[in-house]
Enzyme design. Structure first.
Site, PDB file in Angstrom:
ATOM      1  N   LYS A 213       0.794  -1.177   0.153  1.00 55.98           N
ATOM      2  CA  LYS A 213       0.096  -0.181   0.044  1.00 55.98           C
ATOM      3  C   LYS A 213       0.923   1.247   0.011  1.00 55.98           C
ATOM      4  O   LYS A 213       2.031   1.022   0.336  1.00 55.98           O
ATOM      5  CB  LYS A 213      -0.821  -0.117   1.081  1.00 55.98           C
TER       6      LYS A 213
ATOM      7  N   ARG B  40     -11.026  -0.885  14.305  1.00 61.35           N
ATOM      8  CA  ARG B  40     -11.100  -0.085  13.354  1.00 61.35           C
ATOM      9  C   ARG B  40     -11.657  -0.613  11.853  1.00 61.35           C
ATOM     10  O   ARG B  40     -12.675  -0.394  11.740  1.00 61.35           O
ATOM     11  CB  ARG B  40      -9.447  -0.038  12.943  1.00 61.35           C
TER      12      ARG B  40
ATOM     13  N   TYR C 258      16.040  29.192  10.478  1.00 63.00           N
ATOM     14  CA  TYR C 258      14.734  29.701  11.139  1.00 63.00           C
ATOM     15  C   TYR C 258      14.627  29.468  12.795  1.00 63.00           C
ATOM     16  O   TYR C 258      15.407  28.375  13.115  1.00 63.00           O
ATOM     17  CB  TYR C 258      13.589  28.903  10.744  1.00 63.00           C
TER      18      TYR C 258
END
Ligand code: PLP
Length: 377
Positions: free
Chosen positions: A43, A147, A270
């Site tokens: 998958k 699930r 950053y």
């Protein structure tokens, strides 16, 4: 490392995929089970590595059963198999089940559904009856994931009315483990006991019963049943913290596109989260979170340059990473930094980013050029 070995002849980055290791990992998983049979889960585009080359390699290695999650993915898996000359004797299943309208598409592409509730069982049974063919299907029961899969009430309904399955060929009976990567977890044995109960209640599947994905395959022979159903371990994700037999599959290289010498105290990147107090050398490569290099690895990730470990300096930007290469004096502009490899791979980067190897793999970006080695690409 020459360009010839890596295929790294142009572009700022290169994702090297060792299909020989993919095949070796699948065989290792299959051969260490008591059942000696293994499917392969491909998958999410073969966990980010490219379902086509992975499927061709595994089919050549002897795999005859594949699973993807979505119908569309499974269609692509079937197409890759056909392109490699394989027929429908190689089976392709759709883990996510049967949605309204899917049945004719599955039949057309030679796919079988994993039926996850009674409604799907009845829909597939009705489709089979309408066409007068007992098409194959897997039945998934829920043993603890909450699930997908039949909850125990539905398992009982089907067991008391097995005629519901009579129109189709029930090829596989399966369930999925929640904590297979944690060998001490009590849910592992509870799920095993539930699944044994389901195997006893439901008709015998023609192709076999299966419970274990990658990690649960390492819990012991009790979890092996008739075949296992691994995904991640095939691609080099280690099954648990103690057992680490999988071969690394990916190597991610990024060329240094700029080198900076810091001579007075200064911050990098950053948020000014990294401060160079003394003289340091910073190398920048063209990989960032837009390439799936997880931002949560800021300040913790490592890499290798000329065989030496180096550390990420500062935050992960969208398109750039900065490494402290002070201790690698031979480093030059254009040199490849190994962001993932044998010494520091998906498992290690995942640990440093606070996630799992699965996420590192399936995040691997579309900007990387994928170079396949050692298999049927
Ligand atoms: C993803 C998945 C697998 C493969 O799991 P890995 O942990 O990657 O081995 C097996 N079965 C089902 C139902 C899945 O969703």
């Amino acid at each position: 490392m020459t360009d010839r070995e890596t295929g790294f002849s142009r572009g700022p980055t290169s994702l090297e995929i060792d299909l020989g290791a993919v095949a070796a990992n699948w065989r290792l998983l299959r051969d260490r089970t008591t059942c000696k049979r293994a499917a392969a889960v491909v998958k999410a585009d073969g966990y980010g590595l490219g379902a086509g080359p992975v499927v061709k390699t595994l089919a050549a290695a002897g795999c005859t059963l594949f699973f993807a999650a979505h119908l569309e993915e499974s269609i692509r898996v079937r197409a890759a198999l056909r392109a490699a000359g394989h027929g429908d004797d190689i089976e392709v299943g759709v883990l996510n089940g049967l949605l309204p309208g899917d049945a004719p598409v599955m039949r057309e592409h030679g796919l079988f559904p994993v039926l996850n509730d009674i409604g799907q069982i009845d829909a597939w049974g009705g489709f089979c009856a309408d066409h007068g063919v007992p098409l194959p299907a897997a039945i998934q029961t829920d043993t603890g994931m909450c699930r997908l899969g039949l909850p125990w009430q539905e398992v009982r309904v089907v067991s008391e009315d097995p005629a519901r399955l009579s129109g189709m060929e029930m090829r596989y009976l399966m369930s999925h483990m929640a904590c297979g990567d944690d060998p001490g977890h009590p849910l592992n044995r509870q799920q095993l006991e539930s699944f044994r109960e389901h195997v006893g209640l439901l008709p015998k599947p023609t192709g076999g019963a299966m419970l274990a994905a990658s990690s649960a395959s390492f819990l012991g022979p009790d979890w092996h049943f008739d075949l296992i159903r691994p995904g991640a371990a095939i691609y080099g994700v280690q099954p648990n913290a103690d057992e680490r037999p999988m071969r690394p599959v990916v190597r991610l290289l990024a060329r240094i596109i700029q080198m900076r010498d810091i001579d007075k105290p200064q911050t990098v990147g950053y948020g000014a989260s990294f401060t160079a107090e003394g003289p340091r050398r910073i190398a920048t490569v063209a990989v960032g979170y837009a390439d799936g290099y997880l931002r949560s690895a800021s300040g913790t990730a490592k890499a290798f340059l000329h065989g030496k470990q180096i550390a990420l300096a500062g935050r992960v930007s969208m398109d750039l990473l900065t490494f402290d290469v002070t201790d690698v004096p031979e480093a030059q502009l254009g040199d490849p930094i190994e962001l993932l490899g044998a010494e520091y791979g998906v498992n290690e980067l995942a640990d440093d980013a606070g996630t799992i190897g699965y996420e590192v793999l399936t995040s691997l970006g579309s900007r990387y050029r994928r170079n396949y080695h050692g298999g049927a690409s």
